[in-house]
Write a protein that holds these residues in place. Structure first.
Motif, PDB file in Angstrom:
ATOM      1  N   ARG A  73      -2.756   3.030   5.320  1.00 37.90           N
ATOM      2  CA  ARG A  73      -1.372   2.408   5.660  1.00 37.90           C
ATOM      3  C   ARG A  73      -1.711   1.292   6.438  1.00 37.90           C
ATOM      4  N   GLU A  74      -2.281   1.214   7.814  1.00 40.82           N
ATOM      5  CA  GLU A  74      -2.642   0.055   8.416  1.00 40.82           C
ATOM      6  C   GLU A  74      -3.285  -1.027   7.845  1.00 40.82           C
ATOM      7  N   LEU A  75      -4.267  -0.549   6.841  1.00 42.65           N
ATOM      8  CA  LEU A  75      -5.049  -1.478   6.087  1.00 42.65           C
ATOM      9  C   LEU A  75      -4.073  -2.315   5.314  1.00 42.65           C
ATOM     10  N   TYR A  76      -3.026  -1.475   4.494  1.00 45.18           N
ATOM     11  CA  TYR A  76      -2.261  -2.049   3.497  1.00 45.18           C
ATOM     12  C   TYR A  76      -1.071  -3.075   4.356  1.00 45.18           C
ATOM     13  N   ASP A  77      -0.705  -2.419   5.554  1.00 49.88           N
ATOM     14  CA  ASP A  77       0.242  -3.276   6.033  1.00 49.88           C
ATOM     15  C   ASP A  77      -0.372  -4.581   6.820  1.00 49.88           C
ATOM     16  N   LEU A  78      -1.550  -4.691   7.023  1.00 49.83           N
ATOM     17  CA  LEU A  78      -2.229  -5.813   7.691  1.00 49.83           C
ATOM     18  C   LEU A  78      -2.372  -6.971   6.229  1.00 49.83           C
ATOM     19  N   HIS A  79      -2.636  -6.417   5.052  1.00 50.37           N
ATOM     20  CA  HIS A  79      -2.784  -7.341   4.073  1.00 50.37           C
ATOM     21  C   HIS A  79      -1.477  -7.606   3.372  1.00 50.37           C
ATOM     22  N   SER A  80      -0.799  -6.739   3.276  1.00 47.42           N
ATOM     23  CA  SER A  80       0.901  -6.967   2.626  1.00 47.42           C
ATOM     24  C   SER A  80       1.668  -7.721   3.603  1.00 47.42           C
ATOM     25  N   SER A  81       1.511  -8.054   4.772  1.00 47.49           N
ATOM     26  CA  SER A  81       2.340  -8.973   5.622  1.00 47.49           C
ATOM     27  C   SER A  81       1.826 -10.202   5.485  1.00 47.49           C
ATOM     28  N   LEU A  82       0.887 -10.599   4.853  1.00 48.32           N
ATOM     29  CA  LEU A  82       0.281 -11.913   4.391  1.00 48.32           C
ATOM     30  C   LEU A  82       1.194 -12.283   3.171  1.00 48.32           C
ATOM     31  N   LEU A  83       1.180 -11.384   2.285  1.00 53.69           N
ATOM     32  CA  LEU A  83       1.871 -11.920   1.041  1.00 53.69           C
ATOM     33  C   LEU A  83       3.314 -11.980   1.260  1.00 53.69           C
ATOM     34  N   SER A  84       3.751 -10.977   2.239  1.00 53.60           N
ATOM     35  CA  SER A  84       5.354 -10.988   2.511  1.00 53.60           C
ATOM     36  C   SER A  84       5.584 -12.507   3.324  1.00 53.60           C
ATOM     37  N   MET A  85       4.801 -12.890   4.307  1.00 53.27           N
ATOM     38  CA  MET A  85       5.053 -14.093   4.760  1.00 53.27           C
ATOM     39  C   MET A  85       5.214 -15.260   4.007  1.00 53.27           C
ATOM     40  N   SER A  86       4.585 -15.054   2.803  1.00 56.05           N
ATOM     41  CA  SER A  86       4.543 -16.352   1.736  1.00 56.05           C
ATOM     42  C   SER A  86       5.755 -16.133   0.715  1.00 56.05           C
ATOM     43  N   ASN A  87       6.445 -15.287   0.971  1.00 55.25           N
ATOM     44  CA  ASN A  87       7.557 -15.156   0.132  1.00 55.25           C
ATOM     45  C   ASN A  87       8.354 -16.310  -0.369  1.00 55.25           C
ATOM     46  N   ASP A  88       8.244 -16.776  -1.574  1.00 50.72           N
ATOM     47  CA  ASP A  88       8.769 -17.814  -2.393  1.00 50.72           C
ATOM     48  C   ASP A  88       9.969 -17.550  -2.920  1.00 50.72           C
ATOM     49  N   GLY A  89      10.738 -16.650  -2.443  1.00 48.03           N
ATOM     50  CA  GLY A  89      11.890 -16.262  -3.195  1.00 48.03           C
ATOM     51  C   GLY A  89      11.830 -15.416  -4.464  1.00 48.03           C
ATOM     52  N   ASN A  90      10.790 -15.177  -5.138  1.00 48.36           N
ATOM     53  CA  ASN A  90      10.646 -14.583  -6.348  1.00 48.36           C
ATOM     54  C   ASN A  90      10.513 -12.884  -5.768  1.00 48.36           C
ATOM     55  N   SER A  91      11.525 -12.028  -5.724  1.00 53.04           N
ATOM     56  CA  SER A  91      11.382 -11.081  -4.875  1.00 53.04           C
ATOM     57  C   SER A  91      10.580 -10.043  -5.907  1.00 53.04           C
ATOM     58  N   HIS A  92      11.080 -10.080  -7.263  1.00 53.98           N
ATOM     59  CA  HIS A  92      10.481  -9.353  -8.311  1.00 53.98           C
ATOM     60  C   HIS A  92       8.875  -9.461  -8.089  1.00 53.98           C
TER      61      HIS A  92
END
Length: 425
Positions: A73-92
């Motif tokens: 879960r920690e491994l996932y959170d670290l990498h997923s946070s990077l994708l979330s920070m780049s949110n371009d408005g396309n939530s899907h």
């Protein structure tokens, strides 16, 4: 200096991926290179994000004591946070990417469950687990590039890079790898690529790591297979220096090195480039640029490594050292006179898969210089030898190896005298 091939291979290391700002800077650098080399196809090789490889090694070494789901879960959170920070408005799209990432991370759960049942981590499982650092980072960078309108194809080493099957420190089989890639060369030309570094697969299909710093090796292997114009390795330093800046005060930036000089420096402890990374380039005369990540992209600000030999005014180009050496000593009154003793010792070590860095002999002793990690196995093999000329075997680990490297050293008088004078003064 660069060739006229259609590919450029660029490697980014873990220090480039410390945080989200680091990823943004990598993407900006990629855009610079694409502008600099219009019409060329870019192949990116990436290491794991900063610190992830160490976390995976630690998890493997302590597999019985870790809570696997918490670790993943920690491994996932670290990498997923990077994708979330780049949110371009396309939530899907973000939701789909995060789900895909989660599936990739939690593939490891079954592997950890299996090794817990076995009460040990087989070599093939260790290499597979640790390779996930590069896999996950390549996936994240690909998605971040797509959000910037840059279309990069993710190409996994499982399909392309064939190794000799030695776990932990595999060597790439260059010709089978080249043949594999050349059969589908158009597939590589059609799009820019991202390739996870640090590992390949054996002929039997097992994931095998290429050793620490192995992403350098991945980059040069791909350059060899694609006959690339050149390779760029981005580093924390300005290029290749005359000495380790952590040890040497005010080291000099080297503008040029030959393949042979770099090979020697890497073999004798200079960690800036993987020791196996030179051979693929040397075989096809592909230039290597060792560059600082900071500043605007320009090949003129890098150390260039090529087949050209440059005799510098001081002759000595660089100095490297390693303390990863152990000296195994075979003593006997007539060792220097009896033929075949060294051959028997070397043969026994080779049959056990042990590498001898080099040998020093005298009338009464044969000294094998080996890696410290190999010392227990070297001593075990040594104790099984039945050579009547060998009276005693011992070892020492309190030594370091210093290498002074430069084209023309053997033809220049006084270099050794200066080196030893500085040492004893």
């Amino acid at each position: 200096m660069s060739k006229m091939g259609s590919f450029i291979v660029v490697k980014f290391g873990g220090s480039n991926f410390k945080n989200f700002q680091g990823y943004c800077e990598v993407i900006a650098k990629i855009k610079e290179i694409l502008e600099f080399e219009k019409g060329k196809t870019l192949v990116l090789v990436v290491s794991a994000a900063y610190g992830i490889t160490d976390r995976l090694f630690n998890a493997v070494n302590n597999f019985q004591n870790i809570d696997v789901r918490t670790f993943l879960r920690e491994l996932y959170d670290l990498h997923s946070s990077l994708l979330s920070m780049s949110n371009d408005g396309n939530s899907h799209q973000i939701t789909e990417e995060l789900k895909d990432l989660e599936n990739k991370v939690f593939e490891l759960e079954k592997i950890f469950d299996a090794v817990k049942l076995l009460h040990k981590v087989p070599d093939f499982a260790k290499d597979l687990i640790i390779s996930y650092g590069e896999r996950l980072n390549a996936y994240v960078l690909q998605k971040l590039l797509q959000k910037e309108g840059l279309d990069f194809e993710l190409k996994m080493p499982e399909e392309w890079i064939i190794t000799d099957g030695k776990f932990g420190t595999a060597s790439v089989l260059l010709e089978p790898t080249k043949d594999m890639i050349e059969k589908r060369l158009d597939y590589w030309k059609n799009k820019h690529s991202i390739v996870p570094g640090f590992y390949g697969v054996s002929k039997e299909g097992d994931v095998t790591l290429l050793g620490r710093g192995g992403s350098d090796y991945t980059a040069t292997v791909l350059a060899y297979a694609l006959d690339a114009s050149y390779v760029v390795l981005f580093k924390d330093v300005n290029g290749f220096l005359s000495g380790d800046p952590k040890i040497v005060e005010n080291p000099i930036l080297l503008e040029k090195l030959s393949y042979d000089e770099l090979e020697e420096l890497s073999y004798f402890g200079a960690k800036i480039v993987h020791s196996n990374a030179v051979e693929p380039l040397k075989n096809r005369s592909i230039p290597l640029y060792v560059c600082s990540f900071s500043g605007n992209f320009s090949l003129s600000n890098c150390t260039v490594v090529s087949n050209e030999k440059h005799l510098s005014e001081q002759c000595v180009k660089s100095v490297s050292f390693t303390d990863d050496v152990a000296v195994v000593q075979f003593f006997g009154a007539n060792l220097g006179r009896v033929p075949g003793v060294l051959g028997e010792i070397s043969k026994s070590m080779a049959q056990s898969g042990l590498n001898i860095k080099f040998v020093i002999t005298s009338q009464t002793a044969i000294n094998l210089i080996v890696s410290k990690k190999d010392l227990p196995e070297v001593m075990r093999v040594a104790e099984t030898l039945r050579l009547r000329e060998v009276e005693r075997i011992s070892y020492r680990t309190d030594k370091a190896l210093v290498a002074v490297v430069g084209y023309g050293l053997l033809d220049t008088h006084g270099i050794a005298a200066k080196v030893f004078y500085q040492k004893v003064r």
